[in-house]
Design an enzyme around this catalytic site. Structure first.
Site, PDB file in Angstrom:
ATOM      1  N   ASN A   1     -12.109 -22.420 -52.527  1.00  0.00           N
ATOM      2  CA  ASN A   1     -11.078 -22.119 -53.502  1.00  0.00           C
ATOM      3  C   ASN A   1     -10.045 -23.237 -53.574  1.00  0.00           C
ATOM      4  O   ASN A   1     -10.020 -24.013 -54.525  1.00  0.00           O
ATOM      5  CB  ASN A   1     -10.419 -20.776 -53.148  1.00  0.00           C
ATOM      6  CG  ASN A   1      -9.535 -20.264 -54.267  1.00  0.00           C
ATOM      7  OD1 ASN A   1      -9.192 -20.990 -55.181  1.00  0.00           O
ATOM      8  ND2 ASN A   1      -9.166 -19.009 -54.193  1.00  0.00           N
ATOM      9  N   ASP A   2      -9.233 -23.372 -52.545  1.00  0.00           N
ATOM     10  CA  ASP A   2      -8.141 -24.334 -52.603  1.00  0.00           C
ATOM     11  C   ASP A   2      -8.636 -25.768 -52.780  1.00  0.00           C
ATOM     12  O   ASP A   2      -7.976 -26.580 -53.424  1.00  0.00           O
ATOM     13  CB  ASP A   2      -7.291 -24.234 -51.335  1.00  0.00           C
ATOM     14  CG  ASP A   2      -6.666 -22.851 -51.204  1.00  0.00           C
ATOM     15  OD1 ASP A   2      -6.272 -22.291 -52.236  1.00  0.00           O
ATOM     16  OD2 ASP A   2      -6.593 -22.338 -50.077  1.00  0.00           O
TER      17      ASP A   2
END
Lengths: 460, 102
Positions: A386-387
């Protein structure tokens, strides 16, 4: 005679540590390096037991070694690949505790009624650093295992500083007044225990690898202090080497995340930012894709990038992932993996995981290489990451991850994100990529979704 | 003041060793690829298990009637062994994954 031989053994041991560490930093020689260091360690241990003057209680020594070996061996062999970071933390804590215990015995054994300030100071340093390393590692272990959450309260940094100063102050006092009774020793021990807990408590779970690396170098320093007490060369070289190498490694890890060590220790990540995500700047809608559609899209692509993250590790989906990759290759699709240096919970986590599933080393591309190929890529599949793919890191200065190098998956023609839900990633921030027009979401557990894709691709 | 200076002078060889080792540690690992960060950390973790040598000395020199030293020494030996054995075995398992499959 024995004394001369043991000195030479310690010299060989020290050289093996240096060589081992050097070899560990190259992929080709790493495994052999580890074995060299282990051999040096065994030699040093045997040398100490049999040649160091005045060593008795052999039954107890061997008893302890046998217990430690059996427990350590089984624990290290049984641990799952996903739980490796916790395990390293746990073993690191054992070393810290060992240094602390040695310091306690040495202090209580000596008679300091006529001086010995320097010796007391060194013993105290070993005690405090070893203890902080022990309790800190245990908290880090608990956090990675999911038993302990992040705890932040106002004024925490100030209180931590006070606790640390109290420990150092009392230790200094004890060095000046070495004859003071043992009570003070236990007070210092108690404060150090508390500091270790308080030090790690506010730091976010995603930063644990950095913390473990830092605590690792602490234990090295504690071991070196203990070595000074015994005038023991191999403990000194081993301890200082790990102390300095560990510190540099910690800094390198921070750099890979584009953050400073101070920033990590201050524990700002994932706490102050949790609110920043929901300020309504996200535009557009999130589009879903079904597994059959995704399978068609993939099978008729020329070039596909798989971007793995922690979700892949949690779901233990590396084998299914490799299966999908092989199936697509059979259909003439070029499949590669784009590995972000800090994907997962530890640098290199993804490489270890994928290697376990027999994914060839050459298929794993590092970030820079992957990014240069992104614009020519038809589909990027993001599995539980995600990040590390959040485009906000490139342009949104208010984002806590602004400036962190990311994988530019949004530059590929299509993006498929496999995710359980819309929840934020580990840094606790929303990901604008979800709303991009070229992105589709494939909701569900990574392993289940991959399994579906495999079935669908097979059916095509 | 003189005490401090005397301490430095008495231990000047250790101080040289300290400084050289610090630079060596930095030099040895500053060009490590990020793939190897975790195994390297784990390997370094195993190496500081050398503190076991201190634990053996504590245990080995404890007088038979000094129960505190005996018990703590025994615990220290176990803890140190855990660090050494666990550390090297976990590192080996990690690195096993890197071997080239042909």
């Amino acid at each position: 005679m024995e004394k001369y031989i043991v000195d030479i053994i310690y010299l060989i041991g020290s050289v093996s540590f240096i060589l081992g560490l050097k070899m560990l930093s190259h992929p080709e020689t790493a495994r052999r390096g580890n074995l060299y260091a282990a051999a040096g360690m065994i030699l040093a241990i045997l040398g100490t037991i049999f040649l160091e003057p005045g060593i008795g209680n052999l039954v107890w020594i061997f008893g302890g070694i046998v217990i430690g070996t059996i427990v350590g061996w089984i624990a290290a062999k049984k641990v799952k690949m996903t739980a490796m970071p916790q395990m390293v933390s746990l073993f690191n804590g054992m070393g810290g505790a060992c240094a602390a215990v040695i310091s306690i015995v040495e202090y209580t054994k000596h008679d300091f009624s006529h001086g010995g300030a320097a010796l007391v100071a060194i013993i105290m340093a070993g005690l405090i650093i070893g203890t902080v390393s022990f309790t800190g590692s245990m908290i880090a272990f608990g956090k990675l295992n999911g038993n302990i959450g992040d705890k932040v309260f106002p004024g925490q940094k100030f209180i931590n500083l006070v606790i640390l100063l109290a420990a150092v102050g009392l230790a200094t006092y004890l060095s000046m007044q070495p004859a003071a009774d043992n009570m003070l020793l236990y007070v210092i021990l108690g404060i150090a225990v508390l500091y270790g807990v308080m030090f790690v408590m506010p730091i976010g779970g995603a930063d644990m690898p950095v913390v473990i690396s830092l605590l690792n170098s602490f234990t090295g320093v504690a071991a070196a202090f203990a070595g000074f007490v015994y005038n023991n060369q191999v403990m000194l070289t081993g301890g200082i080497l790990v102390g300095s190498a560990g510190t540099i490694l910690t800094i390198l890890m921070c750099k890979a995340m584009n953050r400073s060590l101070f920033n990590v220790i201050a524990g700002a990540f994932g706490t102050t930012n949790a609110a920043a995500g929901g300020d309504g700047k996200q535009q557009g809608t999130v589009k879903e894709i079904s597994a059959p559609d995704a399978a068609v899209l993939l099978a008729y692509s020329k070039k596909v990038f798989i971007v793995p993250g922690y979700g892949l590790a949690v779901a233990q989906a590396q084998h299914t992932c490799h299966e999908l990759e092989k199936l697509l290759e059979e259909k003439g699709v070029e499949v590669k993996y784009a590995i972000h240096p800090v994907a997962g919970r530890m640098p290199g986590h993804m490489n270890v995981l994928l290697a376990e599933a027999d994914v060839p080393y050459e298929k794993l591309l590092e970030m820079e290489d992957a990014n240069s190929e992104m614009p020519n890529t038809d589909v990027s599949i993001i599995i539980g990451a995600n990040d590390v793919v959040n485009p906000a890191a490139r342009h949104d200065q208010s984002s806590p991850i602004y400036g962190m190098p990311i994988l530019d998956v949004d530059k590929s023609a299509n993006v498929i994100i496999m995710k359980r839900s819309m929840a934020a990633g580990y840094a606790g921030i929303d990901n604008e990529l979800f709303y991009y027009p070229n992105n589709r979401m494939l909701f569900g557990d990574a392993k289940a979704s991959l399994q579906k894709l495999v079935t669908e691709v097979k059916a095509l | 003041m003189e005490q401090v200076l005397a301490f430095i002078s008495e231990n000047i060889r250790f101080i040289y060793l300290l400084i050289l080792m610090v630079f060596l540690g930095i030099e040895v690992i500053s060009h490590v690829p990020s793939v190897l960060h975790t195994p390297l950390m784990s390997g370094a973790n195993a190496i500081h298990g050398v503190v076991i040598v201190g634990a053996i000395i504590v245990m080995g020199r404890a007088e038979p009637d000094n129960y505190l030293a005996l018990i703590l020494g025994f615990i220290a030996v176990i803890l140190g062994t855990l660090n050494v054995v666990g550390g090297f075995v976990v590192t080996d398992r990690m690195l096993e994954m890197f071997k080239k499959k042909k």
